[in-house]
Design a protein around this motif. Sequence first.
Motif, PDB file in Angstrom:
ATOM      1  N   ALA A  22      27.985-120.381  78.330  1.00 43.19           N
ATOM      2  CA  ALA A  22      28.951-121.612  78.338  1.00 43.19           C
ATOM      3  C   ALA A  22      28.117-122.828  78.141  1.00 43.19           C
ATOM      4  CB  ALA A  22      29.648-121.500  79.543  1.00 43.19           C
ATOM      5  N   PRO A  23      27.114-122.946  77.366  1.00 47.51           N
ATOM      6  CA  PRO A  23      26.188-124.219  77.294  1.00 47.51           C
ATOM      7  C   PRO A  23      26.985-125.606  76.851  1.00 47.51           C
ATOM      8  CG  PRO A  23      26.021-122.848  75.001  1.00 47.51           C
ATOM      9  CD  PRO A  23      26.941-122.158  75.898  1.00 47.51           C
ATOM     10  N   THR A  24      28.052-125.631  76.442  1.00 49.83           N
ATOM     11  CA  THR A  24      28.865-127.064  76.456  1.00 49.83           C
ATOM     12  C   THR A  24      29.248-127.495  78.031  1.00 49.83           C
ATOM     13  OG1 THR A  24      29.737-126.541  74.304  1.00 49.83           O
ATOM     14  CG2 THR A  24      30.663-128.380  75.287  1.00 49.83           C
ATOM     15  N   TRP A  25      29.803-126.614  78.786  1.00 51.96           N
ATOM     16  CA  TRP A  25      30.043-126.581  80.077  1.00 51.96           C
ATOM     17  C   TRP A  25      28.760-126.928  80.822  1.00 51.96           C
ATOM     18  CZ3 TRP A  25      31.924-122.250  83.983  1.00 51.96           C
ATOM     19  CH2 TRP A  25      32.323-122.915  85.195  1.00 51.96           C
ATOM     20  N   ALA A  26      27.649-126.367  80.604  1.00 52.06           N
ATOM     21  CA  ALA A  26      26.453-126.487  81.217  1.00 52.06           C
ATOM     22  C   ALA A  26      26.011-127.938  81.012  1.00 52.06           C
ATOM     23  CB  ALA A  26      25.241-125.227  80.510  1.00 52.06           C
ATOM     24  N   THR A  27      26.168-128.480  79.588  1.00 51.17           N
ATOM     25  CA  THR A  27      25.464-129.897  79.424  1.00 51.17           C
ATOM     26  C   THR A  27      26.492-130.537  80.193  1.00 51.17           C
ATOM     27  OG1 THR A  27      24.769-129.265  77.239  1.00 51.17           O
ATOM     28  CG2 THR A  27      25.162-131.573  77.646  1.00 51.17           C
ATOM     29  N   TYR A  28      27.795-130.689  80.201  1.00 51.63           N
ATOM     30  CA  TYR A  28      28.695-131.437  80.778  1.00 51.63           C
ATOM     31  C   TYR A  28      28.390-131.502  82.341  1.00 51.63           C
ATOM     32  CZ  TYR A  28      33.187-133.671  81.833  1.00 51.63           C
ATOM     33  OH  TYR A  28      34.264-134.664  82.162  1.00 51.63           O
ATOM     34  N   CYS A  29      28.087-130.267  82.996  1.00 51.46           N
ATOM     35  CA  CYS A  29      27.765-130.307  84.323  1.00 51.46           C
ATOM     36  C   CYS A  29      26.581-130.748  84.685  1.00 51.46           C
ATOM     37  CB  CYS A  29      27.931-128.663  84.833  1.00 51.46           C
ATOM     38  SG  CYS A  29      29.493-128.110  84.704  1.00 51.46           S
ATOM     39  N   GLY A  30      25.344-130.966  83.686  1.00 47.41           N
ATOM     40  CA  GLY A  30      24.243-131.525  84.134  1.00 47.41           C
ATOM     41  C   GLY A  30      23.018-130.442  84.073  1.00 47.41           C
ATOM     42  N   TYR A 341      35.223-139.536  84.727  1.00 43.96           N
ATOM     43  CA  TYR A 341      33.804-139.720  85.050  1.00 43.96           C
ATOM     44  C   TYR A 341      32.922-138.408  84.775  1.00 43.96           C
ATOM     45  CZ  TYR A 341      29.911-139.401  88.484  1.00 43.96           C
ATOM     46  OH  TYR A 341      28.642-139.305  89.060  1.00 43.96           O
ATOM     47  N   ILE A 342      31.871-138.605  84.550  1.00 47.95           N
ATOM     48  CA  ILE A 342      30.961-137.561  84.197  1.00 47.95           C
ATOM     49  C   ILE A 342      29.575-137.683  84.971  1.00 47.95           C
ATOM     50  CG2 ILE A 342      29.209-136.371  82.450  1.00 47.95           C
ATOM     51  CD1 ILE A 342      31.291-137.531  80.199  1.00 47.95           C
ATOM     52  N   GLY A 343      29.530-136.500  85.647  1.00 43.96           N
ATOM     53  CA  GLY A 343      28.340-136.493  87.038  1.00 43.96           C
ATOM     54  C   GLY A 343      26.916-136.436  86.388  1.00 43.96           C
TER      55      GLY A 343
END
Length: 557
Positions: A22-30, A341-343
């Motif tokens: 889930a690379p998109t989720w990975a980027t979003y999560c940092g 917000y994006i962490g």
Amino acid sequence: MPSSHPIFDLSDRATDRIAALAPTWATYCGIAGHDHELDDLSPEGFEQRHDVVRDLRMELTRLPVATERDARLATAVFDALTAEMAEEYDRGEHRRDISHSASALALVRETIDAQDRSDAAGWRNIARRLAAMDEFNEGWRRSIAEGLDRGELVAQRQVESLIRQLRAAIAPDGTYSTVIAGYDGDDDALRADLDRGLVVTGRACEETVRWLEETYLPVAPEEDGVGRDEYLIQARRHLGTDVDVDEAYAWAWGEIDGLYRRMVAVANDIDPTAGLPEVVEQLRTDPAMAAPTQAAFIAQMLERQQQAIELLDGSHFDLPDEIRQVEVRLAAPGSPLGAWYIGPSEDFERPGSLWWSIGSKEPVPLWEEVSTAYHEGFPGHHMQIGLQMTMADRLSRLHRLLYWKAGAGEGWALYAERLMDEIGFLDQPMYVLGYLASTMLRACRVVIDIGCHLGLSIPGGVRFHPGERWRYELAVEMLTDVAMLDRDVAESEATRYLGWPGQAISYKLGERTIIDLRDELQVGSSLDPKLFHDRILSAGSVGLDLLRSVVRGELDG
């Protein structure tokens, strides 16, 4: 260092395996290392994810029983996250991934907009992602087509919203064009790759729009609500506790009445000659009560953040150096109206950031936005999510990076607004009224979300359409006339609730849980706020059942 219990090693490995799928989720999560990749959203891709989750859950069963607090918490989080992922697959939720604000197509747009663009490597990551948009969209359509074939359909309103968003995102002034226009480097090959990626993305989104309009929309149902049984499942997922929806529905009407009385009183302090609607209209339209430009608005919100961090660090919170920096940014056109917000990234190279999508509005009224800044930024989500990212000595990596439940997460952020009112940071009556309107919005969400999805009627004896059955138009009217939202924002909000059942109630019910815990821990008139906040925040954004256990010390050895 965290506990030596093997749950921490398993959590590390699980984080890497899930991020790879889930690379998109990975980027979003940092999580670094996947910023150039896109998810496989095809049925086969989701089957692969399910196989990984099944294997991870089998590994969990082979671990020794955890006996100390941190390992118990890590085990509970691992079990909850993987169980939820397995349930989502079993229920076929990937086949119904169409919504106003919570679909994979919305996440990829937000993620690319937020990606690092400070050097050529960051731009190459974006170019590679854009070049893969054909396959990304095609896989998504295949999964949605399976749902269509099975009769697992999403309501027309959500389909129409996604179509509008995709069109807006690929417009000349949309997200993707705006991102690419920001490249000012002299690498001609990279420029060509970005331009080609933009063409691919436009073609892919246009094909998805065409398929949705010609194949899916004609058979999508008109009914927005999901019904009681489905709603209870989704509400538990967002809150991490079973919800008595009938009790919550009745309770929220009482909250609405009390908030309305206080709003009227504050409006009278602002202008004794005008009623509440007239005062709100003044605050919306008077240039003296607004930031003159969007750039000035962003600067004022950033200044508010910096001031709050400076004054509250050490008194109400102990703020690590890694999260003393926060960015405030405007979203590119094409995003649903609102704020989020994006962490920060795991290595804190990417700081936490507040985002506003305010369309073309200028000047920008300030009365509601100060409280929003405290909700989305510090001491709300930025404090909560940023602090969680720093707690490698207590929380598992999977917990810090991939686990976030709206009950504790949004509940904390709404509590943060209340806290800033309690300690005097809302330093003008119009900001107090903005906070009350914000809280009123969250109370209205409870009755709208439960009422619309369960097909309830409005109780007799209330001020708003007593006895009428909930429908979209009444939801928009309540949001404009009671929660004081602008019409376009109210329409966006109501559409969001109908496409994301159970999420909208998490703010107010989560805040209620935190307030109940504060009252429970208070001895006489004494309660150390920093100690209480540490107990809440040290749990991370977990489900409300688990939050209660952590705060009460039930996981301690």
